[in-house]
Design an enzyme around this catalytic site. Structure first.
Site, mmCIF file in Angstrom:
data_model
loop_
_atom_site.group_PDB
_atom_site.id
_atom_site.type_symbol
_atom_site.label_atom_id
_atom_site.label_comp_id
_atom_site.label_asym_id
_atom_site.label_seq_id
_atom_site.Cartn_x
_atom_site.Cartn_y
_atom_site.Cartn_z
ATOM 1 N NE ARG A 141 87.231 8.676 -39.511
ATOM 2 C CZ ARG A 141 88.267 9.059 -40.226
ATOM 3 N NH1 ARG A 141 88.076 9.583 -41.424
ATOM 4 N NH2 ARG A 141 89.483 8.958 -39.768
ATOM 5 C CG ASN A 197 90.613 8.057 -35.762
ATOM 6 O OD1 ASN A 197 90.645 6.842 -35.884
ATOM 7 N ND2 ASN A 197 90.862 8.874 -36.759
ATOM 8 N N GLY A 198 92.639 6.320 -33.642
ATOM 9 C CA GLY A 198 94.041 5.961 -33.868
ATOM 10 C C GLY A 198 94.466 4.886 -32.888
ATOM 11 C CG HIS A 214 101.646 -23.173 -62.609
ATOM 12 N ND1 HIS A 214 102.615 -23.963 -63.171
ATOM 13 C CD2 HIS A 214 101.289 -22.281 -63.566
ATOM 14 C CE1 HIS A 214 102.865 -23.559 -64.410
ATOM 15 N NE2 HIS A 214 102.050 -22.531 -64.680
ATOM 16 C CE LYS A 239 84.369 -3.966 -54.027
ATOM 17 N NZ LYS A 239 85.439 -3.120 -54.366
ATOM 18 C CB CYS A 297 87.378 5.572 -34.335
ATOM 19 S SG CYS A 297 87.783 4.001 -33.581
ATOM 20 C CD1 TRP A 314 85.962 -1.371 -38.102
ATOM 21 C CD2 TRP A 314 88.091 -1.250 -37.409
ATOM 22 N NE1 TRP A 314 86.658 -2.419 -38.668
ATOM 23 C CE2 TRP A 314 87.960 -2.367 -38.257
ATOM 24 C CE3 TRP A 314 89.339 -0.987 -36.852
ATOM 25 C CZ2 TRP A 314 89.030 -3.205 -38.569
ATOM 26 C CZ3 TRP A 314 90.408 -1.823 -37.157
ATOM 27 C CH2 TRP A 314 90.244 -2.925 -38.014
ATOM 28 C CD GLU A 336 84.762 -4.863 -49.937
ATOM 29 O OE1 GLU A 336 84.877 -4.336 -51.050
ATOM 30 O OE2 GLU A 336 85.236 -4.360 -48.914
ATOM 31 C CE LYS A 369 83.964 4.132 -49.231
ATOM 32 N NZ LYS A 369 83.984 3.107 -50.297
ATOM 33 C CD GLU A 412 87.791 -3.917 -56.888
ATOM 34 O OE1 GLU A 412 88.794 -4.174 -56.222
ATOM 35 O OE2 GLU A 412 86.838 -3.244 -56.449
HETATM 36 C C1 AGP Z 1 87.154 -1.823 -51.237
HETATM 37 O O1 AGP Z 1 85.920 -2.322 -51.535
HETATM 38 C C2 AGP Z 1 87.593 -1.862 -49.874
HETATM 39 N N1 AGP Z 1 86.605 -1.567 -48.946
HETATM 40 C C3 AGP Z 1 89.020 -1.460 -49.546
HETATM 41 O O2 AGP Z 1 89.815 -2.422 -50.145
HETATM 42 C C4 AGP Z 1 89.539 -0.060 -49.939
HETATM 43 O O3 AGP Z 1 89.633 0.042 -51.316
HETATM 44 C C5 AGP Z 1 90.911 0.158 -49.272
HETATM 45 O O4 AGP Z 1 90.747 0.131 -47.884
HETATM 46 C C6 AGP Z 1 91.575 1.435 -49.701
HETATM 47 O O5 AGP Z 1 90.824 2.557 -49.370
HETATM 48 P P1 AGP Z 1 91.143 3.965 -49.987
HETATM 49 O O6 AGP Z 1 90.901 3.892 -51.447
HETATM 50 O O7 AGP Z 1 90.219 4.898 -49.289
HETATM 51 O O8 AGP Z 1 92.586 4.251 -49.679
#
Ligand code: AGP
Length: 589
Positions: free
Chosen positions: A30, A98-99, A486, A467, A2, A72, A470, A584, A463
């Site tokens: 956020r 927020n929190g 395995h 990508k 949030c 969020w 998500e 984000k 990674e």
């Molecule tokens: C990456 O594409 C993600 N959205 C997520 O994994 C992100 O890297 C993670 O939440 C960590 O965020 P930060 O780098 O702001 O700590």
């Protein structure tokens, strides 16, 4: 997560509500499932709440005090009732939060017994009823209420009976105050007030802030409820250089952020900071922590430091660190990696590590973030704001930071080698784009994708899979290719896409063998390599590096994988920059 915002203007203005909505748009990273704002006019509190993306405010009355929120969801579904602000029973008090208030259930039960009516399922609403229940001015009530709350919270509170003031409380979740000539703006991130001021006060744990109109100026008072003392706060000048957010000619921020990587990498060549971090790490045990993409970069960093500087780096997921912290040697250095510098799991590690007396160094993108302020030494990745939820340019610059630190530890900074690889990216980015579009056409109809790599290429596979998951919502698994036989090999059948990251480095021959094992079971093999192989159904050709420079291949492998994810998501009509269920900056545990 949030984003919260609160505006107190000296004089009523027609633009106040508009300013809040614009500020909220900058906080949308956020959380973006619903949003709302409340202001005070002559008849009391006026509020609007909506589900979905931030659009335009319906109301536009002159106002001098407004709060806003972009959500969020944590507690309660995505509904208008659960969106913020939350009002008390008499519609006189409004709060944004927020929190997470961990003890909200017991507080709620007690408040209901006392006759309060709750309109939402959120944890946040208890705060507004507590303000309703207690007596005194806003500041006094905040001092009484803050110690009753457990958890992480930043809160901004307004009361129609005190229409000359705003109060805020901060514990663990970030909160800054922008100080402009005739207004004060509270916000989760200073980015929200980038157009108004570069003067900011950052609240720290336990701070309560009162902003009040007083004659022809706004005055501030601060109290810390954890130490039970009044406090004074100094403002800092923010450097907004490279902080502007423009989409330009691009359809999505993600594509813009992928394409600008060569430029951004040049901005990230911070040799002095690399040397500073290397000095802190020298002869020490170092544990790197991070989440998601940032943790992947730390795992790549482990391989890079090992190969270039023979330096052993331990890497932990930030959310697992708490289970180990009490046993960690006091001489250990914690290296926190984060784009936002606000990730709750990372910040919790930092707090716990500091409590144990451990030194904190960090690789971070947002200069004004909590992590940057809480670290003993910082390497700024200097990417500028990363807006797309899927992290791309921050990842590349985190890897870059690890190369520079490794070179500093080894005593020989090979700046030109890195620059020459960045030059290769410049030359190849259009080609990568073209190939990624072709591959996306194949992937878009698939249910599962496997991405394989060995050694330093394995975390790149992780990674690449993250990508793809998500933003396209296709199931993708990044794996060390040696692990396939395995168990996972059982899932390979005719037409299953396998992306094999196999540059001609120290992993090449084993990787190719593992790729052939999948091919023999019907896999559709997509090679990412500088060398063709007859088994590849499709191939993205990487520029070739010399044997001596082979450890730099990850810098070349990343962009093709990011583009594959982007074009696959695009072909599936996904909301690329704001994928479902995500935000984000993950500021809740
Ligand atoms: C990456 O594409 C993600 N959205 C997520 O994994 C992100 O890297 C993670 O939440 C960590 O965020 P930060 O780098 O702001 O700590």
């Amino acid at each position: 997560m949030c984003g919260i915002i609160g505006l107190l203007k000296l004089n009523e203005s027609d633009s106040g509500i508009h300013d809040i909505v614009e500020g909220l748009k900058r906080l949308e990273y956020r959380g973006y499932d619903s949003w709302g704002y409340a202001s005070i006019n002559s008849s009391g509190i006026v509020m609007e709440k909506k589900i979905g993306r931030i659009t335009k405010a319906t109301f536009n009355h002159p106002a001098s005090i407004i709060i806003g929120h972009t959500r969020w969801a944590t507690h309660g579904n995505v509904t208008e009732a659960n969106a913020h602000p939350h009002l008390d029973c008499n519609n006189q008090i409004a709060i944004v939060h927020n929190g997470i208030i961990e003890n909200y259930l017991e507080l709620r039960e007690q408040l209901i017994k006392e006759g309060h009516t709750f309109k939402s399922q959120t944890d946040s609403e208890v705060v507004t009823h507590l303000f309703e229940k207690l007596q005194g001015d806003l500041f006094e009530r905040a001092k009484q209420i803050a110690p009753m709350l457990r958890g992480s919270f930043s809160l901004v509170i307004m009361d129609a009976r005190y229409s000359d003031q705003l109060v805020a409380i901060k514990n663990e979740s970030p909160l800054a105050i922008g100080i402009a000539e005739k207004e004060a703006i509270f916000a989760s991130d200073p980015l929200a007030f980038i157009d108004q001021t570069d003067d900011a006060i950052f609240l720290t744990e336990g701070d309560i802030a009162l902003a009040k109109k007083s004659g022809n100026k706004i005055t501030f008072e601060f109290f810390n409820y954890l130490t039970n003392n009044s406090v004074t706060k100094q403002s800092t000048k923010l450097d907004w250089k490279n902080q502007k957010i423009e989409l330009g000619e691009y359809k999505h921020y993600m594509l813009k952020e992928i394409v600008e990587q060569p430029v951004v990498m040049r901005q990230g060549m911070n040799l002095d900071s690399a040397q500073d971090l290397a000095n802190e790490m020298h002869n020490k045990k170092v544990i790197a922590i991070g989440c998601g993409t940032a943790r992947h970069s730390a795992v790549i960093g482990k391989h890079i430091l090992n190969k270039i500087a023979k330096f052993p780096l331990e890497v932990m997921m930030a959310h697992e660190f708490s289970y180990f912290v009490d046993e960690i040697d006091k001489d250990t250095v914690i290296l926190a990696v984060s784009q936002s510098g606000e990730t709750a799991d990372v910040m919790e590690c930092v707090r716990k590590a500091k409590k144990r007396g451990l030194k904190i160094i960090s690789i971070v993108n947002v200069p004004s973030s909590s992590l940057a302020r809480d670290s003993n030494k910082v390497f700024y990745t200097n990417c500028g704001p990363e807006i797309a939820v899927a992290s791309t340019k921050a990842f590349s610059n985190q890897i870059l930071a690890f190369y520079l630190i490794a070179f500093a530890l080894s005593g020989e900074i090979k700046k030109q080698k890195i620059e020459s690889v960045i030059g290769m990216l410049d030359k190849n980015i259009s080609y990568f784009d073209l190939k990624a579009r072709e591959i996306a056409e194949y992937l878009k109809n698939k249910v599962h994708v496997y991405i394989l790599g060995k050694g330093v290429n394995f975390p790149i596979a992780l990674e690449g899979a993250l990508k793809l998951k998500e933003i396209s919502y296709i199931h993708a698994e990044g794996m060390p290719s040696g692990e396939l036989k395995h168990g996972t090999l059982a899932l390979i059948e005719h037409g299953v896409p396998v992306i094999l990251i196999c540059p001609t480095d120290y992993t090449y021959h084993d990787s190719i063998s593992n790729g052939l094992e999948t091919k023999a079971r019907g896999a559709y093999l997509i090679g990412i390599s500088d060398k063709p192989h007859p088994s590849f159904n499709m191939w993205i050709q990487l520029p070739e590096l010399s044997k001596e420079d082979e450890i730099l291949y990850p810098l070349l492998e990343t962009i093709p994988l990011q583009l594959i994810a982007y074009y696959t998501a695009l072909a599936l009509g996904r909301d690329v920059d704001k994928p479902r269920n995500l935000a984000k900056s993950v500021t809740v545990k």
